[in-house]
Write a protein that holds these residues in place. Sequence first.
Motif, PDB file in Angstrom:
ATOM      1  N   SER A 109       0.828  -1.196   0.000  1.00 44.85           N
ATOM      2  CA  SER A 109       0.000   0.000   0.000  1.00 44.85           C
ATOM      3  C   SER A 109       0.865   1.250   0.000  1.00 44.85           C
ATOM      4  N   VAL A 110       0.415   2.242  -0.756  1.00 44.27           N
ATOM      5  CA  VAL A 110       0.894   3.611  -0.614  1.00 44.27           C
ATOM      6  C   VAL A 110      -0.330   4.397  -0.149  1.00 44.27           C
ATOM      7  N   PRO A 111      -0.442   4.605   1.163  1.00 48.01           N
ATOM      8  CA  PRO A 111      -1.620   5.294   1.688  1.00 48.01           C
ATOM      9  C   PRO A 111      -1.735   6.718   1.133  1.00 48.01           C
ATOM     10  N   GLY A 112      -2.973   7.149   0.956  1.00 50.97           N
ATOM     11  CA  GLY A 112      -3.216   8.484   0.444  1.00 50.97           C
ATOM     12  C   GLY A 112      -2.812   8.585  -1.018  1.00 50.97           C
ATOM     13  N   MET A 113      -2.402   9.759  -1.418  1.00 49.06           N
ATOM     14  CA  MET A 113      -2.040  10.004  -2.809  1.00 49.06           C
ATOM     15  C   MET A 113      -0.838  10.937  -2.852  1.00 49.06           C
ATOM     16  N   PRO A 114       0.346  10.449  -2.463  1.00 46.31           N
ATOM     17  CA  PRO A 114       1.503  11.340  -2.378  1.00 46.31           C
ATOM     18  C   PRO A 114       1.945  11.877  -3.742  1.00 46.31           C
ATOM     19  N   ILE A 115       2.220  13.174  -3.784  1.00 41.49           N
ATOM     20  CA  ILE A 115       2.696  13.818  -5.000  1.00 41.49           C
ATOM     21  C   ILE A 115       4.060  13.221  -5.362  1.00 41.49           C
ATOM     22  N   GLY A 116       4.212  12.849  -6.623  1.00 38.79           N
ATOM     23  CA  GLY A 116       5.459  12.249  -7.100  1.00 38.79           C
ATOM     24  C   GLY A 116       5.393  10.747  -7.233  1.00 38.79           C
ATOM     25  N   SER A 117       4.378  10.122  -6.640  1.00 41.08           N
ATOM     26  CA  SER A 117       4.214   8.670  -6.802  1.00 41.08           C
ATOM     27  C   SER A 117       3.650   8.412  -8.201  1.00 41.08           C
ATOM     28  N   PRO A 118       3.783   7.188  -8.735  1.00 40.24           N
ATOM     29  CA  PRO A 118       3.278   6.909 -10.086  1.00 40.24           C
ATOM     30  C   PRO A 118       1.792   7.268 -10.224  1.00 40.24           C
ATOM     31  N   GLY A 119       1.499   8.081 -11.214  1.00 38.08           N
ATOM     32  CA  GLY A 119       0.144   8.568 -11.422  1.00 38.08           C
ATOM     33  C   GLY A 119      -0.104   9.918 -10.783  1.00 38.08           C
ATOM     34  N   MET A 120       0.799  10.334  -9.931  1.00 33.83           N
ATOM     35  CA  MET A 120       0.674  11.613  -9.217  1.00 33.83           C
ATOM     36  C   MET A 120       1.893  12.497  -9.506  1.00 33.83           C
ATOM     37  N   GLU A 121       2.377  12.432 -10.733  1.00 31.96           N
ATOM     38  CA  GLU A 121       3.602  13.151 -11.095  1.00 31.96           C
ATOM     39  C   GLU A 121       3.322  14.598 -11.487  1.00 31.96           C
ATOM     40  N   PHE A 122       3.032  15.417 -10.520  1.00 33.42           N
ATOM     41  CA  PHE A 122       2.860  16.849 -10.738  1.00 33.42           C
ATOM     42  C   PHE A 122       3.256  17.546  -9.450  1.00 33.42           C
ATOM     43  N   GLY A 123       3.605  18.812  -9.548  1.00 34.15           N
ATOM     44  CA  GLY A 123       3.998  19.548  -8.355  1.00 34.15           C
ATOM     45  C   GLY A 123       5.341  19.091  -7.826  1.00 34.15           C
ATOM     46  N   THR A 124       5.621  19.458  -6.606  1.00 33.76           N
ATOM     47  CA  THR A 124       6.876  19.105  -5.950  1.00 33.76           C
ATOM     48  C   THR A 124       6.743  17.726  -5.316  1.00 33.76           C
ATOM     49  N   PRO A 125       7.547  16.755  -5.796  1.00 31.54           N
ATOM     50  CA  PRO A 125       7.443  15.398  -5.235  1.00 31.54           C
ATOM     51  C   PRO A 125       7.707  15.380  -3.732  1.00 31.54           C
ATOM     52  N   GLU A 126       6.980  14.524  -3.043  1.00 31.04           N
ATOM     53  CA  GLU A 126       7.189  14.350  -1.609  1.00 31.04           C
ATOM     54  C   GLU A 126       7.658  12.927  -1.338  1.00 31.04           C
ATOM     55  N   ALA A 127       8.395  12.777  -0.258  1.00 28.99           N
ATOM     56  CA  ALA A 127       8.855  11.442   0.133  1.00 28.99           C
ATOM     57  C   ALA A 127       7.640  10.621   0.574  1.00 28.99           C
ATOM     58  N   TYR A 128       7.673   9.334   0.237  1.00 26.87           N
ATOM     59  CA  TYR A 128       6.579   8.456   0.672  1.00 26.87           C
ATOM     60  C   TYR A 128       7.110   7.044   0.873  1.00 26.87           C
ATOM     61  N   GLN A 129       6.339   6.256   1.585  1.00 30.97           N
ATOM     62  CA  GLN A 129       6.695   4.865   1.861  1.00 30.97           C
ATOM     63  C   GLN A 129       5.697   3.924   1.213  1.00 30.97           C
ATOM     64  N   VAL A 130       6.213   2.786   0.793  1.00 29.99           N
ATOM     65  CA  VAL A 130       5.379   1.667   0.355  1.00 29.99           C
ATOM     66  C   VAL A 130       5.334   0.718   1.543  1.00 29.99           C
ATOM     67  N   LEU A 131       4.133   0.406   1.990  1.00 29.28           N
ATOM     68  CA  LEU A 131       3.961  -0.443   3.170  1.00 29.28           C
ATOM     69  C   LEU A 131       3.613  -1.868   2.775  1.00 29.28           C
ATOM     70  N   LEU A 132       4.211  -2.826   3.454  1.00 26.12           N
ATOM     71  CA  LEU A 132       3.870  -4.235   3.318  1.00 26.12           C
ATOM     72  C   LEU A 132       2.822  -4.526   4.378  1.00 26.12           C
ATOM     73  N   MET A 133       1.644  -4.963   3.958  1.00 25.17           N
ATOM     74  CA  MET A 133       0.547  -5.255   4.883  1.00 25.17           C
ATOM     75  C   MET A 133       0.547  -6.747   5.191  1.00 25.17           C
ATOM     76  N   ASP A 134       0.566  -7.083   6.484  1.00 23.92           N
ATOM     77  CA  ASP A 134       0.516  -8.503   6.811  1.00 23.92           C
ATOM     78  C   ASP A 134      -0.885  -8.916   7.225  1.00 23.92           C
ATOM     79  N   ARG A 135      -1.075 -10.190   7.428  1.00 24.65           N
ATOM     80  CA  ARG A 135      -2.407 -10.734   7.693  1.00 24.65           C
ATOM     81  C   ARG A 135      -2.972 -10.330   9.056  1.00 24.65           C
ATOM     82  N   SER A 136      -2.106  -9.889   9.964  1.00 28.65           N
ATOM     83  CA  SER A 136      -2.586  -9.468  11.286  1.00 28.65           C
ATOM     84  C   SER A 136      -3.055  -8.016  11.288  1.00 28.65           C
ATOM     85  N   GLY A 137      -2.872  -7.321  10.158  1.00 32.84           N
ATOM     86  CA  GLY A 137      -3.301  -5.933  10.062  1.00 32.84           C
ATOM     87  C   GLY A 137      -2.194  -4.931  10.322  1.00 32.84           C
TER      88      GLY A 137
END
Length: 145
Positions: A109-137
């Motif tokens: 998951s990439v929560p929200g819609m961070p600027i600079g992530s694929p599909g959101m390439e406009f404006g000043t890119p911001e740092a973001y994390q890709v999260l690995l979701m496990d079965r426990s939540g």
Amino acid sequence: MKLRQTLFATAIACLASTAALAQTVSVFKDAGCGCCGAWVEHMRQNGFTVEASNISPEQMNALKAKAGITAATASCHTAFVEGYVIEGHVPAGDVARLIEEKPEAVGLSVPGMPIGSPGMEFGTPEAYQVLLMDRSGTTTVFAEH
């Protein structure tokens, strides 16, 4: 002989990488969301086969709930590949790595819609994390961009 073995090993690695990318990604999105369409194109440009379906907000909410997406991991579109959930603007390279490594997880998951992530390439890119979701939540950082 050593060069031939190295070339063979490289060819096998490339084939394995290509096989991962040949997988079909099923994307569920809102028809009016341009950034979702841009993410679909990002995935296609990076070698994935993509089947996109437009669904209503009510259907999207039910799909996310069934897939284990929480408010903390939610974004605008939800995709499925190789038994994993891909939520939001996850880069194609991270999806390929997930398929290759096959961790015990719900998906990425990439929560929200961070600027600079694929599909959101406009404006000043911001740092973001890709999260690995496990079965426990719970989540852990899979990649940082």
